[in-house]
Design a protein around this motif. Structure first.
Motif, mmCIF file in Angstrom:
data_model
loop_
_atom_site.group_PDB
_atom_site.id
_atom_site.type_symbol
_atom_site.label_atom_id
_atom_site.label_comp_id
_atom_site.label_asym_id
_atom_site.label_seq_id
_atom_site.Cartn_x
_atom_site.Cartn_y
_atom_site.Cartn_z
ATOM 1 N N LEU A 108 1.244 -1.153 -0.098
ATOM 2 C CA LEU A 108 0.144 0.148 0.230
ATOM 3 C C LEU A 108 0.692 0.973 -0.220
ATOM 4 C CD1 LEU A 108 -2.268 -1.171 2.486
ATOM 5 C CD2 LEU A 108 -2.906 -1.122 -0.259
ATOM 6 N N ASN A 109 0.506 1.772 -0.418
ATOM 7 C CA ASN A 109 0.952 3.642 -0.864
ATOM 8 C C ASN A 109 0.549 4.409 0.364
ATOM 9 O OD1 ASN A 109 2.444 5.626 -1.367
ATOM 10 N ND2 ASN A 109 1.034 6.220 -3.373
ATOM 11 N N ASP A 110 0.466 3.902 1.721
ATOM 12 C CA ASP A 110 0.032 4.581 2.296
ATOM 13 C C ASP A 110 0.666 5.711 3.771
ATOM 14 O OD1 ASP A 110 1.294 2.543 3.472
ATOM 15 O OD2 ASP A 110 -0.814 2.266 3.902
ATOM 16 N N LYS B 175 3.417 5.040 5.361
ATOM 17 C CA LYS B 175 3.746 3.850 6.748
ATOM 18 C C LYS B 175 5.215 3.082 6.077
ATOM 19 C CE LYS B 175 -0.842 2.541 8.535
ATOM 20 N NZ LYS B 175 -1.415 1.242 8.623
ATOM 21 N N ARG C 279 -12.870 -1.877 0.591
ATOM 22 C CA ARG C 279 -12.121 -0.691 0.370
ATOM 23 C C ARG C 279 -11.869 -1.092 -1.356
ATOM 24 N NH1 ARG C 279 -6.552 -1.531 1.265
ATOM 25 N NH2 ARG C 279 -6.922 -3.567 1.529
#
Length: 333
Positions: free
Chosen positions: A173-175, A177, A192
């Motif tokens: 994921l490109n979140d 974190k 999602r």
């Protein structure tokens, strides 16, 4: 009859039809030519045997056909009077949409799987859109996919992750974190997916084992003999344990475990390159259940050789999540 012959001579003198999604008045599909939906997912082909067939290109299954291969189909014409007709070599009508009297009508191959004759924006004949058969992933090593969470034009390129065979999905994921690799429940993944859930892709993976270390530390005795589907899940967890960063770009860097002589090395992935690496988990050392390396060139292991060539070669060239998902979904061995 004379009028029909004159009409035939006129039609035959027209230029051949070039591939597009629409066939307009006085255009012809000759044998070997086709209409293709804008996204390429469906194709209407005038086959060499005279049958006009509408295919789903992901698996080349036929959605609809005219059965004119049994009666000598020769070409298909979108006539100026609005009728779409298949003729034989003697200009005898074999099949038609019966939409004559609809001046200016044209036929369209659509991305929803429908084949439609339109006049003035109204559908006057159609075969019906294809209802997608969406199924959740079922087995270890299955892929689950969806559109991206935004509505940008590239969202349909999608997002994919690896199903653990129980309730969870490993994904990148490109979140923002520190560790881009995450493990979420399938329900969370689906929640999602409001912008488009693809379901699961379950390729026909042959039954074999492999030798490898799937821990975050791999010393001199860290190797395990595991089934191919289990190996992919273990590799996904191993990368999660080691950690990885997100990249927008195609090149990836493999996450490597700590050894006696080297420190652990974090990976660099997108969701698609992460999955591509997981599918190569046992590319170099396929074995039997007892841990003995097998000769994949032997005839009895042909299915394994095809799988390894697919995952280690051809699949690695497909750098969009949607294309990777479809190829895995349709891999039949």
């Amino acid at each position: 009859m004379r009028a029909l012959i004159l009409f035939a001579v006129f039609m035959f003198s027209m230029a051949g039809f070039a591939n597009s999604s629409n066939l307009y008045p006085d255009q012809v599909i000759y044998k070997g030519q086709s209409l293709s939906s804008d996204d390429g997912r469906y194709r209407l082909i005038m086959q060499g045997d005279g049958n006009l067939v509408y295919y789903r290109t992901s698996d080349w299954s036929a959605r609809w056909w005219t059965s004119t291969h049994t009666t000598g189909g020769h070409l298909a014409v979108m006539q100026g009077d609005g009728n779409f007709v298949i003729y034989d070599v003697n200009w005898r009508a074999l099949w038609q949409t019966s939409t004559n009297g609809r001046l200016g009508a044209f036929i369209a191959a659509q991305s929803d799987g429908n084949l439609v004759v339109y006049q003035n924006g109204q559908a006057v004949w159609n075969i019906g859109a294809e209802t997608p058969q969406i199924q959740d992933p079922k087995y270890q090593g299955d892929v689950v996919g969806r559109n991206m969470e935004n509505n940008m034009p590239y969202s349909a390129l999608g997002h994919i992750g690896l199903f653990d065979g129980a309730v969870g999905v490993y994904e990148v994921l490109n979140d923002g974190k520190p560790n881009a690799v995450a493990f979420n429940t399938l329900d969370n993944f689906k929640q999602r997916s409001y912008n488009g859930y693809w379901g699961g892709a379950s390729p026909k993976i042959p039954d074999f084992y492999g030798i490898g270390c799937f821990n975050d530390y791999c010393g001199t005795s860290g190797n395990q003999t595991v089934h191919i589907r289990r190996a992919m899940v273990l590799r996904a967890f191993q990368i999660l344990a080691i950690g990885a960063k997100y990249t927008y770009f195609t090149p990836s860097t493999s996450a490597m475990p700590r050894t006696q002589n080297s420190s652990a090395k974090q990976g660099l992935y997108r969701c698609d390159t992460y999955l591509l690496e997981i599918y190569k988990a046992l590319y170099l050392n396929p074995s039997n259940a007892n841990g003995y390396v097998i000769n994949v060139l032997a005839p009895e292991h042909a299915a394994i050789e095809r799988w390894l060539a697919f995952t280690g070669g051809y699949l690695q060239l497909l750098m969009t999540p949607r294309v990777i998902f479809e190829k895995l979904k349709n891999y039949a061995g």
